[in-house]
Write a protein that holds these residues in place. Structure first.
Motif, mmCIF file in Angstrom:
data_model
loop_
_atom_site.group_PDB
_atom_site.id
_atom_site.type_symbol
_atom_site.label_atom_id
_atom_site.label_comp_id
_atom_site.label_asym_id
_atom_site.label_seq_id
_atom_site.Cartn_x
_atom_site.Cartn_y
_atom_site.Cartn_z
ATOM 1 N N ALA A 449 4.108 34.723 15.940
ATOM 2 C CA ALA A 449 4.903 35.302 14.848
ATOM 3 C C ALA A 449 4.175 36.407 14.309
ATOM 4 C CB ALA A 449 4.779 34.001 13.934
ATOM 5 N N HIS A 450 4.850 37.427 13.791
ATOM 6 C CA HIS A 450 4.342 38.494 13.313
ATOM 7 C C HIS A 450 4.835 38.802 11.902
ATOM 8 C CE1 HIS A 450 2.701 39.914 17.176
ATOM 9 N NE2 HIS A 450 3.734 39.480 17.702
ATOM 10 N N HIS A 521 -4.168 42.047 14.323
ATOM 11 C CA HIS A 521 -3.088 42.911 15.140
ATOM 12 C C HIS A 521 -3.037 44.391 14.451
ATOM 13 C CE1 HIS A 521 -0.622 39.246 16.670
ATOM 14 N NE2 HIS A 521 -1.822 39.303 16.770
HETATM 15 CU CU CU Z 1 1.162 40.556 14.638
#
Ligand code: CU
Ligand code: C2O
Ligand code: CU
Length: 533
Positions: A449-450, A521
């Protein structure tokens, strides 16, 4: 400008030397943005003037030895005294602003490394947005000046330093911003001691009470998950409350942990606001997914509760990601980072049940405010207003050489591709998709999931669609916890999902960021610029 040209030229030569020109050469380049704003403007008349200093500090967090952190210390130089409120623990002061106020902030970096501050959720000019191109070194200052254009709501500020955002925020560089306006004040929502802001973060500590960050690549890939939940920069003790209504503002200030919030007795949650402000009317949810950088505001009425009882907000069980060994063995939808490879150290997995916040009913009071039937009038934004109905700007997740990317590219400081150029004063349809199965380490397929965040103005959600059906089992554990009606600046995009949003790009030109707010990320390059012009 010359300086910028040189910088760019150096970068160009580096790219050339590495033989990656073909992919790294930007479609167009901005040549005039590397100007550190170290002086106040003499035409700007601030209503509020604040000084923020980032410093190495020692604060008591756990019993015993104090913890070494990075901390923003603040001082109010001008304006109403409630504009700045000091918070114990490692977090920076809470800034309380009013719509229409002109704000000047003097940022002094006293850390032994570069840093810059971003006002997450605030709609400010490009040079005031804390883009990493503006990071300043030890001993330097940056002067921010902006008018508060936001509606009443809950925002925050944090470090946005190139490739160091995750570690700097983890070390303490964050704080809350509230904005109030006339519409909100007419509502008589719970205020003062009945308005409780709560910042949720997870951390790991050494035996000697020092913050411990990430070890190794695998943990960077999934994002940091700590075993201790901190509330407002301190240990999670309980909030004493009375038997009446409260406004509870929640910010997930964690690096990568996603919470599924629910009451311990299974009661539904009443939401009155999201990232960008209040809703048109209260909504109830069985549970709420709160990804990094997302905010929600809850109406919590303790009036039926017994004195002495201790209601708790929990993290409920869910499945966020699917992962399986290349070659078939499935792990029942359990995500990465669970020690099923015997490599992870953290005890607290993201998707199990644990306590996040405890309340303690200490006093019975006679009457309580009633939940308003309607809240604020929201600017209407519909498909008719879209400038690009048939050509949505698309944001897709991908992975290359163990690095998560957006639109097939990693972050490039000064560049935007031609597709990332957005005409100013338009409302854009944006399609965010997270359909890729990413190849992780050790032959493991993973989908994650981002939480995708776009700088600038807040957006509305048009639709959420699960495109990859074979993960619908995991999806059912989260799907009722997404709020689609409010203003958002960060949206959690689940594995297999496609989300369409409507976002205005008004007032300010220049390079603005969009990125994954899983901070690991982000620092690995899952960030891009769009150029508004
Ligand atoms: Cu991400
Ligand atoms: Cu909260 Cu670009 O960040
Ligand atoms: Cu932001």
């Amino acid at each position: 400008m010359t300086m910028y040209y040189d910088n760019h030229r150096r970068k160009f030569l580096q790219h050339a030397a590495l033989g990656i020109m073909a992919t790294a050469l930007p479609d167009f380049i901005l040549a005039n943005d590397k100007i550190i704003n170290s002086k106040p403007s003499n035409t700007f008349r601030p209503d509020v003037e604040v000084e923020l200093i980032s410093q190495v500090a020692k604060v008591p967090i756990r019993p015993g030895t104090s913890t070494s952190v990075f901390k923003y210390y603040g001082k109010l130089l001008k304006g109403p005294k409630e504009s700045l409120k000091t918070i114990p623990g490692y977090l920076g002061p809470q800034l309380n602003l009013v719509h229409g106020q002109k704000v000047r902030i003097w940022f002094y970096n006293q850390l032994p490394e570069p840093s810059i501050i971003h006002w997450h959720g605030m709609h400010v000019p490009q040079k005031m947005d804390g883009h990493p191109m503006y990071e300043i070194d030890y001993g330097e200052k940056y002067v921010y000046e902006f008018e508060v254009k936001n509606l009443a709501g809950t925002n925050w500020y944090h470090s946005h330093t190139h490739e160091m955002t995750a570690r700097q925020i983890y070390s303490g560089l964050a704080g809350l911003i509230t904005v109030t306006d006339e519409q909100e004040q007419k509502l008589s929502l719970p205020s003062g001691e009945y308005d409780i802001p709560i910042i949720i973060q997870d951390r790991n500590f050494t035996d000697n009470n020092q913050l411990q960050y990430i070890h190794g690549m695998r943990e960077r890939m999934t994002g940091f998950l700590g075993d201790t939940i901190l509330i407002n920069g301190g240990i999670n003790s309980s909030f004493p409350v009375k038997t009446c209504a409260y406004r509870i503002r929640l910010l997930n200030g964690s690096n990568s942990r996603i919470y599924k919030l629910g009451w311990d007795d299974g009661a539904p949650l009443t939401v009155i606001g999201t990232d960008g402000g209040l809703l048109e009317k209260p909504e109830t949810y069985p549970y709420i997914m709160l990804a990094p950088a997302e905010r929600i505001e809850l109406w919590v009425d303790f009036s039926g509760r017994e004195v002495g009882s201790t209601p708790e907000l929990l993290n409920l069980e869910y499945n966020v990601a699917t992962s399986h060994m290349h070659g078939g063995m499935r792990h029942g939808g359990r995500g990465m980072g669970h020690g099923h490879m015997g490599m992870m150290m953290n005890q607290l997995t993201q998707e199990e049940t644990f306590t996040i916040i405890k309340f303690h009913i200490t006093k019975k009071v006679g009457d309580s405010l009633a939940l308003p039937k309607t809240l604020v009038k929201m600017r209407s934004l519909t498909e008719k207003d879209i400038s690009n109905p048939d050509q949505p700007f698309s944001i897709t997740t991908s992975m290359r050489h163990m690095s998560p990317q957006l639109n097939g590219r990693s972050f490039e400081m000064h560049d935007a591709m031609s597709v990332e150029k957005i005409p100013i004063n338009t409302i854009q349809r944006i399609r965010i998709s997270n359909e890729n199965k990413l190849m992780g380490g050790m032959g493991m397929m993973m989908s994650m999931a981002h939480p995708i965040h776009l700088h600038g103005q807040q957006f509305r959600i048009l639709s959420r669609t699960l495109k990859v059906k074979d993960i619908s089992n995991s999806y059912t554990t989260v799907k009722d916890g997404f709020i689609s009606n409010g203003w958002k600046d960060t949206v959690l995009v689940m594995p297999g999902e496609e989300i369409e949003i409507l976002k205005p790009f008004e007032d300010y030109k220049g390079l603005f960021l969009y990125h994954c707010h899983n901070l690991e990320h982000e620092d690995m390059g899952m960030m891009r610029n769009f150029y508004i012009g």
